[in-house]
Enzyme design. Structure first.
Site, PDB file in Angstrom:
ATOM      1  N   SER A  69      -7.635  -5.140 -15.403  1.00  0.00           N
ATOM      2  CA  SER A  69      -7.421  -3.735 -15.083  1.00  0.00           C
ATOM      3  C   SER A  69      -6.283  -3.094 -15.879  1.00  0.00           C
ATOM      4  O   SER A  69      -6.344  -2.994 -17.088  1.00  0.00           O
ATOM      5  CB  SER A  69      -7.201  -3.610 -13.570  1.00  0.00           C
ATOM      6  OG  SER A  69      -7.179  -2.287 -13.151  1.00  0.00           O
ATOM      7  N   ASP A 289     -11.238   1.924 -13.606  1.00  0.00           N
ATOM      8  CA  ASP A 289     -11.441   2.160 -12.173  1.00  0.00           C
ATOM      9  C   ASP A 289     -10.317   2.999 -11.565  1.00  0.00           C
ATOM     10  O   ASP A 289     -10.305   3.230 -10.358  1.00  0.00           O
ATOM     11  CB  ASP A 289     -11.641   0.850 -11.397  1.00  0.00           C
ATOM     12  CG  ASP A 289     -10.414  -0.047 -11.359  1.00  0.00           C
ATOM     13  OD1 ASP A 289      -9.403   0.275 -12.009  1.00  0.00           O
ATOM     14  OD2 ASP A 289     -10.472  -1.096 -10.679  1.00  0.00           O
ATOM     15  N   ASN A 381      -2.046   5.763  -6.953  1.00  0.00           N
ATOM     16  CA  ASN A 381      -2.201   5.288  -8.331  1.00  0.00           C
ATOM     17  C   ASN A 381      -3.499   5.743  -8.997  1.00  0.00           C
ATOM     18  O   ASN A 381      -3.748   5.425 -10.156  1.00  0.00           O
ATOM     19  CB  ASN A 381      -2.079   3.763  -8.393  1.00  0.00           C
ATOM     20  CG  ASN A 381      -3.194   3.043  -7.638  1.00  0.00           C
ATOM     21  OD1 ASN A 381      -4.296   3.563  -7.452  1.00  0.00           O
ATOM     22  ND2 ASN A 381      -2.917   1.822  -7.193  1.00  0.00           N
ATOM     23  N   ARG A 504       8.391  -2.894   1.519  1.00  0.00           N
ATOM     24  CA  ARG A 504       7.277  -3.828   1.722  1.00  0.00           C
ATOM     25  C   ARG A 504       7.299  -4.922   0.656  1.00  0.00           C
ATOM     26  O   ARG A 504       7.630  -4.660  -0.511  1.00  0.00           O
ATOM     27  CB  ARG A 504       5.921  -3.111   1.721  1.00  0.00           C
ATOM     28  CG  ARG A 504       5.546  -2.441   0.425  1.00  0.00           C
ATOM     29  CD  ARG A 504       4.137  -1.880   0.457  1.00  0.00           C
ATOM     30  NE  ARG A 504       3.126  -2.914   0.406  1.00  0.00           N
ATOM     31  CZ  ARG A 504       2.622  -3.408  -0.735  1.00  0.00           C
ATOM     32  NH1 ARG A 504       3.052  -2.990  -1.904  1.00  0.00           N
ATOM     33  NH2 ARG A 504       1.692  -4.341  -0.701  1.00  0.00           N
ATOM     34  N   ARG A 513       9.300  -4.037  -2.716  1.00  0.00           N
ATOM     35  CA  ARG A 513       9.212  -2.668  -3.233  1.00  0.00           C
ATOM     36  C   ARG A 513       9.839  -1.708  -2.228  1.00  0.00           C
ATOM     37  O   ARG A 513       9.568  -1.783  -1.024  1.00  0.00           O
ATOM     38  CB  ARG A 513       7.752  -2.292  -3.500  1.00  0.00           C
ATOM     39  CG  ARG A 513       7.060  -3.249  -4.467  1.00  0.00           C
ATOM     40  CD  ARG A 513       5.687  -2.740  -4.879  1.00  0.00           C
ATOM     41  NE  ARG A 513       4.901  -3.785  -5.505  1.00  0.00           N
ATOM     42  CZ  ARG A 513       5.018  -4.185  -6.772  1.00  0.00           C
ATOM     43  NH1 ARG A 513       5.901  -3.602  -7.550  1.00  0.00           N
ATOM     44  NH2 ARG A 513       4.261  -5.154  -7.249  1.00  0.00           N
TER      45      ARG A 513
END
Length: 551
Positions: A69, A289, A381, A504, A513
């Site tokens: 990706s 994607d 994102n 998290r 993060r």
């Protein structure tokens, strides 16, 4: 006599693909993903697993996509696709991880046997698998390893070649629904392009011509898809493709693409002189994607239109069509977000339709979206899609409109069902969806952007010794452990106007993060770094070595 595993074939081929002893692999939301150079054994074993998964599902076709990706070019990865084009069933992620980590061929054979027994697989069933890859240099050798695994388990195979992740997902669903009432489309790239372009041309018919669109293809496989769909679209939309160097070593996702735009919040350098004031553009990621939009404002400043902005644009349009069709009593539209969604977007959307927050990860968003009649989900994102439940599709097919206005809105909704790739986030399908709404609304980037104003935000990573020490609840918005840390974060957040912050653990690396928002950019930055400082202190770091920006 019951069918048996072809142990000799599996063992002989497995010996050609030994597992590196120093690495532990983990199947996560993105499948397996790491340096392409260490994935040989994983691809072989995924081939065997894909065959077993197909047998478990009575010979339905399983998909395998070889891609990493938005990751840098040296990385690669692999993920399995279930029969309706959805992600691999969560319970099978443990099987994938178990097979990938078997230390030897003998251990691997035992692990395969355990999967067969635990999943109660009838080995007499056929195995059918379709596979594809993106443009990474490591792709061909990894596909060869995958093919050995498929051969070992005796699978019937189809090589879809070099294509986008969303096209592979589309093909899987199209193959498995062929000849049924739920037929998704012709199981070919041509079928995919015809389906999308046909619906798009219907949707923008009679609307003013859209200005040409700059498309940053991330030097990835999306460049091929953009080039291929052009003849199908005719003059309904003109692309100006950039970053199409799929054969240039090191170019993939390098200072371009959707992830670059989102994380740096600026134009790729290659587009610096390509957009003028008022013009819009967009970026794909390496496997097409994810989608990020942007435009240049009147002050010649870059303005980002991320997944939250796409969700707001698309959801508002669909709610309006449902109402105009007279179907608001029959069809409930909802939106799914994660904690990373900008607070302003959540407020804007919550005033218009139900909003649900779920943990980070596409599988969580996708499953939650299935609970609505029409479920919209986009991660910030740029990865997302819209799901129309089977019942809703039936309603749209059978509904009798009572006015011309209802008839028009109904026709648009039916075409949206065809335009949107409901199997997975799809940059090309989502691009055509965005362009449809812009054409209907006569919006430029400016009007779209003004739907709501993003709160300034900052994302910071903190390297920690043990990421497992951080546990969350409330869709990852609050920490359960380390104990007492959430209280300190709450006290800090209260000191900032419009403040919001959460912490998290990463699912892919040993970092935590930290996300923060506030009404001013300087305050969002300060809050993020102060919370990061709390996290750093909590992990037992020496205050003397604390990074200056965390002070």
């Amino acid at each position: 006599m019951a069918a048996q595993l072809p142990l000799d074939d599996i063992a002989r081929l497995a010996d050609l693909h030994p597992k590196p002893g120093h690495i532990r692999f983990q199947y996560g939301t993105a499948g397996f993903r790491t340096l392409g150079s260490v994935l040989d054994s994983v691809l072989f074993r995924v081939g065997v697993l894909a065959g077993l998964r197909s047998k478990k599902l009575d010979g339905k076709t399983i998909g395998v996509m070889v891609t990493a990706s938005h990751n840098p070019e040296p990385d690669n990865g692999v993920k399995l696709v279930d029969p309706r084009g959805e992600m691999l069933e969560a319970s099978w992620e443990a099987h994938a991880t178990s097979l990938a980590n078997a230390a030897s061929t003998e251990d691997f054979l035992q692990a395969v046997d355990a999967v067969v027994k635990n999943a109660k697989i009838d080995l007499s069933k056929p195995a059918k698998v379709i596979y594809a890859r993106d443009t990474r240099p490591s792709g061909p050798s990894l596909v060869a390893s995958l093919e050995d695994g498929l051969k070992a388990i005796g699978a019937e195979t189809r090589d879809a070649g070099v294509t986008t992740t969303p096209i592979l997902h589309y093909l899987v669903r199209a193959i498995n629904t062929k000849g049924t009432s739920a037929e998704y489309g012709d199981d070919s790239e041509d079928g995919y392009f015809k389906k999308l372009s046909g619906a798009f041309k219907q949707l923008v018919s009679g609307k003013p011509a859209l200005p040409p669109l700059v498309v940053d293809c991330a030097n990835g496989v999306g460049a091929n898809a953009v080039e291929k769909i052009v003849p199908y679209l005719g003059d309904s939309l003109t692309f100006i493709p950039h970053n199409t160097a799929t054969a240039t070593p090191g170019a993939l996702n390098n200072a371009c693409g959707a992830d670059y735009v989102k994380t740096t919040q600026k134009l790729p350098p290659s587009l610096a002189n390509e957009l003028k004031s008022g013009e819009r553009g967009c970026s794909f990621d390496g496997d097409a994607d994810r989608l990020m939009y942007f435009y240049i404002d009147a002050r010649n400043q870059f303005r980002m239109l991320d997944g939250d902005k796409i969700a707001a644009l698309v959801a508002g349009f669909i709610v309006e069509l449902v109402k105009n069709a007279g179907l608001e009593e029959k069809i409930r539209v909802g939106i799914v977000q994660t904690a990373y969604a900008n607070g302003s977007s959540t407020k804007y959307l919550a005033d218009r339709l139900p909003v649900r927050c779920v943990p980070t990860g596409v599988k969580h968003l996708h499953h939650a979206a299935e609970h609505f009649n029409i479920g919209v989900y986009f991660e910030a994102n740029g990865h997302g899609t819209v799901l129309f439940s089977p019942e809703t599709q039936g309603t749209l097919a059978s509904y009798e409109p009572s006015t011309p206005a209802q008839s028009t809105a109904l026709k648009h909704l039916r075409n949206l069902v065809q335009l949107i790739n409901q199997t997975v986030g799809d940059a090309l399908s989502d691009l055509l969806l965005v362009e449809t709404v812009l054409a209907h609304k006569s919006y430029s980037g400016v009007e779209w952007d003004s739907l709501y104003v993003d709160l300034p935000n900052r994302l910071v990573k903190v390297l920690v010794a043990d990421v497992r020490a951080f546990q969350t609840e409330d869709a990852e918005r609050r920490l359960v452990s380390p104990r007492g840390l959430q209280g300190k974060i709450d006290a800090l957040v209260k000191r900032y106007e419009g403040g919001r912050s959460f912490v998290r653990p990463s699912g892919t690396e040993d970092v935590v993060r930290v996300y923060a928002e506030a009404v001013m950019k300087s305050q969002a930055d300060e809050l993020a770094f102060r919370v990061a400082g709390l996290v750093y202190d909590e992990t037992g770091g020496d205050p003397a070595t604390r990074p200056k920006e965390f002070l």
